[in-house]
Design a protein around this motif. Structure first.
Motif, mmCIF file in Angstrom:
data_model
loop_
_atom_site.group_PDB
_atom_site.id
_atom_site.type_symbol
_atom_site.label_atom_id
_atom_site.label_comp_id
_atom_site.label_asym_id
_atom_site.label_seq_id
_atom_site.Cartn_x
_atom_site.Cartn_y
_atom_site.Cartn_z
ATOM 1 N N UNK A 176 44.079 56.630 36.119
ATOM 2 C CA UNK A 176 44.544 57.316 34.916
ATOM 3 C C UNK A 176 44.749 56.375 33.735
ATOM 4 N N UNK A 177 44.602 55.075 33.934
ATOM 5 C CA UNK A 177 44.760 54.122 32.837
ATOM 6 C C UNK A 177 43.617 54.273 31.838
ATOM 7 N N UNK A 178 43.953 54.169 30.559
ATOM 8 C CA UNK A 178 42.938 54.224 29.517
ATOM 9 C C UNK A 178 42.614 52.834 29.003
ATOM 10 N N UNK A 179 43.390 51.860 29.415
ATOM 11 C CA UNK A 179 43.125 50.457 29.106
ATOM 12 C C UNK A 179 43.973 49.613 30.051
ATOM 13 N N UNK A 180 43.415 48.508 30.476
ATOM 14 C CA UNK A 180 44.141 47.589 31.361
ATOM 15 C C UNK A 180 43.562 46.201 31.159
ATOM 16 N N UNK A 181 44.404 45.320 30.662
ATOM 17 C CA UNK A 181 43.979 43.948 30.417
ATOM 18 C C UNK A 181 44.698 43.035 31.399
ATOM 19 N N UNK A 182 43.956 42.248 32.157
ATOM 20 C CA UNK A 182 44.560 41.337 33.133
ATOM 21 C C UNK A 182 44.909 39.989 32.513
ATOM 22 N N UNK A 183 44.360 39.678 31.350
ATOM 23 C CA UNK A 183 44.611 38.421 30.645
ATOM 24 C C UNK A 183 44.373 37.217 31.551
ATOM 25 N N UNK A 184 43.294 37.302 32.336
ATOM 26 C CA UNK A 184 42.974 36.210 33.247
ATOM 27 C C UNK A 184 41.742 35.420 32.797
ATOM 28 N N UNK A 185 41.314 35.671 31.578
ATOM 29 C CA UNK A 185 40.162 34.937 31.052
ATOM 30 C C UNK A 185 40.562 33.487 30.739
#
Length: 93
Positions: free
Chosen positions: A30-39
């Motif tokens: 159901x998420x419309x955006x998810x950033x893991x910030x693992x770059x």
């Protein structure tokens, strides 16, 4: 403009949480955006959902385990997209 600023602040808050909370949460269906910030040293904060709401990093240091913000000019800017506008619905970040 205000809407874009709010999104920038929200993304910064989420990024800060990602740095403070160990282990990356998985995106739900159901998420419309998810950033893991693992770059690592990337100009892009990749959205792991199918919506592709990638962000553009400005003055961010990414080491694979989270982002470091410099406290003055660091930010992640996510472009406006229909999937990010909850209207009158509840939302969480």
């Amino acid at each position: 403009m205000r809407e874009a600023l709010v999104r920038t602040c929200l993304v910064g808050a989420v990024a800060a949480l990602g740095v403070l909370i160990p282990g990356a949460a998985l995106a739900s269906s159901t998420d419309h955006a998810h950033w893991t910030f693992d770059e690592v040293d990337s100009a892009t904060a990749f959205d792991s959902t199918s919506y592709g709401n990638d962000g553009i990093n400005h003055n961010i240091v990414g080491d694979g385990g989270g982002y470091t913000f410099n406290g003055t000019s660091s930010r992640v800017v996510v472009a406006d997209h229909e999937s990010l506008n909850p209207g009158a619905a509840d939302f969480s970040f």
